[in-house]
Design a protein around this motif. Sequence first.
Motif, PDB file in Angstrom:
ATOM      1  N   TYR A 125      56.919  46.486 102.608  1.00 59.57           N
ATOM      2  CA  TYR A 125      57.156  47.084 101.536  1.00 59.57           C
ATOM      3  C   TYR A 125      55.987  47.151 101.775  1.00 59.57           C
ATOM      4  O   TYR A 125      55.146  46.815 101.290  1.00 59.57           O
ATOM      5  N   ALA A 127      54.196  48.160  98.027  1.00 58.00           N
ATOM      6  CA  ALA A 127      54.437  48.270  96.360  1.00 58.00           C
ATOM      7  C   ALA A 127      54.242  50.250  96.144  1.00 58.00           C
ATOM      8  O   ALA A 127      53.753  51.112  95.632  1.00 58.00           O
ATOM      9  N   PRO A 128      55.270  49.913  95.114  1.00 61.31           N
ATOM     10  CA  PRO A 128      56.099  49.377  94.535  1.00 61.31           C
ATOM     11  C   PRO A 128      57.887  49.480  95.716  1.00 61.31           C
ATOM     12  O   PRO A 128      58.961  49.961  94.887  1.00 61.31           O
ATOM     13  N   THR A 169      60.047  47.023  91.873  1.00 63.85           N
ATOM     14  CA  THR A 169      60.508  47.453  92.708  1.00 63.85           C
ATOM     15  C   THR A 169      61.505  47.574  93.313  1.00 63.85           C
ATOM     16  O   THR A 169      62.558  47.234  92.789  1.00 63.85           O
TER      17      THR A 169
END
Length: 196
Positions: A125, A127-128, A169
């Motif tokens: 992860y 972002a996004p 996301t």
Amino acid sequence: MSTPEVTSLSVGTMDNNVYILTCPSTGKRVLIDPANEADAILDALGTPVVDYILLTHGDYDHWIALDEVRKATGAPLGMHPADEAMLEGRKVDFEVNEGDVIRFGEVELQVFHVPGHTSGSICFYGAPHLIDGDTLFPGGVGNTKRPGGDFSLLIEGVRTKFFTLPDETKVYPGHGKGTTIGAERPHLQEWIDRGW
């Protein structure tokens, strides 16, 4: 910190997605899941300079091109240790675990360990962007009707780690088209009720 630029290409007969994440400030890159068609992957890279090769999990269809891409780039390979045995004797250069941060240039990728499809499934992860392997797809979670699969464990990981992320996301799965957290979160109970 910078937001990574995401380049994807679909390879092989199973519509596997290969992802190249680039730091917009420095040009540093990581390659996620060298699934198939090494020549196409290397063409997409342009120059074979990559900081890391990362695997979301150990299923063979996600690393068919690993040997050729690894040889061409010389990049170190990282994955979760629970899936390392699935590489059929290939050695991993470093382990990637829950809570780790993968840094390249000015980009930081947070690592989520979300078992259930495989024991060592991990997601990245920045972002996004969420690169999630075979963990979450448009319309449901990944396949758990397989050796080592665990539906309740996968649902719990998606609920507590993915569905706390912002609606916007972008989810980049291991096969097919992407989605967003906001599009999928309202359907969690439907998936639980149907059992897949």
